[in-house]
Design an enzyme around this catalytic site. Structure first.
Site, short mmCIF file in Angstrom:
data_model
loop_
_atom_site.label_atom_id
_atom_site.label_comp_id
_atom_site.label_asym_id
_atom_site.label_seq_id
_atom_site.Cartn_x
_atom_site.Cartn_y
_atom_site.Cartn_z
N LYS A 1 -1.66 2.14 -3.35
CA LYS A 1 -2.09 2.28 -4.75
C LYS A 1 -3.27 1.36 -5.02
O LYS A 1 -4.25 1.75 -5.65
CB LYS A 1 -0.92 1.96 -5.70
CG LYS A 1 0.16 3.03 -5.71
CD LYS A 1 1.42 2.58 -6.42
CE LYS A 1 2.55 3.59 -6.23
NZ LYS A 1 3.86 3.14 -6.68
N GLN B 1 7.20 -2.02 -8.94
CA GLN B 1 7.64 -1.16 -7.83
C GLN B 1 9.17 -1.20 -7.71
O GLN B 1 9.77 -2.28 -7.64
CB GLN B 1 6.96 -1.61 -6.53
CG GLN B 1 7.22 -0.72 -5.34
CD GLN B 1 6.60 0.68 -5.49
OE1 GLN B 1 5.48 0.84 -5.97
NE2 GLN B 1 7.33 1.70 -5.08
N ASP C 1 3.62 4.42 -15.19
CA ASP C 1 4.59 5.16 -14.38
C ASP C 1 5.35 6.17 -15.22
O ASP C 1 6.02 7.06 -14.68
CB ASP C 1 5.62 4.19 -13.76
CG ASP C 1 5.29 3.85 -12.31
OD1 ASP C 1 4.55 4.62 -11.67
OD2 ASP C 1 5.79 2.81 -11.82
#
Ligand code: NAP
Length: 294
Positions: A52, A96, A119
């Site tokens: 990412k 994460q 997200d």
């Protein structure tokens, strides 16, 4: 039969974003910023987060991986999120997952400012998505929708069978496709492990979205002619002929199901590349909203 090229669609999205960011850079303006908070040393999480960051850097975005030891307390991690909620250089925050067992993931996600939740996991964004409002939609389901749109696949009135009901893929993709709006308006069935006879459902499907995490589960005799297959599954299977000793396959038996499909995504190279592209798109959107840019 058309093989859906997720790499190409994702590349187009990144190029479009890059050209916008290039203009910001030329004008010496602030650029979008994404911070990824990583706890512990899970190898898969490290790979995802570094990928990412690499993609952000390629676009000229500001990016950072903020790494913490697995022993970090929940309270300390909440403070980290709060710091980034208030940091004007970061428009997107992602934590994460998975987090270590002693940390309540829901509590951490709830602490991310919904306006920086790129997200799309915060309950505010999930709720808005479900009632069809503007919000941050989760990256993988958004990538699925984007692929369907990129190939002009009709969804209105079509029967979509989603296999899997996770909060990150199955439920949101179903929620997005059922909306009464262009690019959706589908009749949606969600299957999960309690389905007694899954073929009963898959045989009726115009579009199958497989997100179950079972290698090559969907076979040729489970689908009808002309079906559209979007395979989200990413499974490792042993393969002594492969350099790494394994290969990645989807939830669909690509080789045989492709004989019957009208469109099909490969694994790898289908939905996978879309996930990061949609995350980058969300980060750019957060930047636009926070900085009042068009
Ligand atoms: P998950 O949380 O494990 O959920 C799997 C879902 O599939 C569950 O709802 C489960 O049912 C259902 N399921 C499992 N076995 C089944 C069976 N035999 N029949 C019917 N339903 C069954 O997985 P996930 O996080 O959604 O991920 C799904 C797959 O997508 C994985 O392979 C993952 O690696 C992949 N993935 C890929 C990307 C990408 O960027 N390409 C992103 C995310 C995930 P129950 O709810 O009843 O247990």
């Amino acid at each position: 039969m058309t093989i859906i090229d997720g790499k190409k669609v994702a590349q187009n999205i990144r190029e479009e974003l890059k050209s916008k960011i290039d203009v910001l850079v030329e004008n010496n303006e602030k650029v979008p910023g994404l911070v990824a908070v990583l706890v512990g040393n899970d190898p898969a999480s490290q790979v995802y987060v570094n990928m990412k960051k690499k993609k952000c850097d390629e676009l000229g975005m500001h990016s950072k991986v903020d790494l913490y030891d697995a022993s970090i307390s929940e309270e300390e991690l909440l403070k980290v999120v709060d710091k980034y909620n208030n940091d004007p250089n970061f428009h997107g925050i992602l934590v994460q997952l998975p987090l270590p067992d002693h940390i309540d993931e829901d509590k951490i996600i709830d602490s991310i400012s919904p306006s920086k939740d790129v997200d799309g996991f915060h309950p505010v964004n999930v709720g808005k998505m479900l009632i069809g409002k503007e919000a941050f939609y989760p990256a993988t389901p958004s990538g699925v929708i984007e692929l369907i749109k990129a190939y002009d696949i009709e969804t209105k009135g079509k029967h979509v069978v989603v296999i899997g009901r996770s909060n990150i893929v199955g439920k949101p993709v179903a929620g997005m496709l059922v909306q009464k709006q262009a690019g959706a308006n589908a009749i949606v069935t969600i299957c999960h492990s309690a389905a007694q006879d899954i073929t009963y459902y898959t045989k009726q499907a115009d579009i199958i979205i497989a997100a179950m995490g079972r290698a090559e589960f969907v076979k040729e005799d489970m689908v009808k002619d002309g079906v559209v297959i979007i395979d989200v599954g990413t499974n490792r299977v042993d393969d002594s002929s492969a350099k790494k000793g394994y290969r990645i396959v989807g939830d669909v038996d690509f080789e045989n199901v492709s004989n019957k499909a009208s469109f099909i995504t490969p694994v790898p190279g289908g939905v996978g590349p879309m996930t990061i592209a949609m995350l980058l798109k969300n980060t750019y959107k957060a930047f636009q909203l926070i900085e009042n840019k068009n």
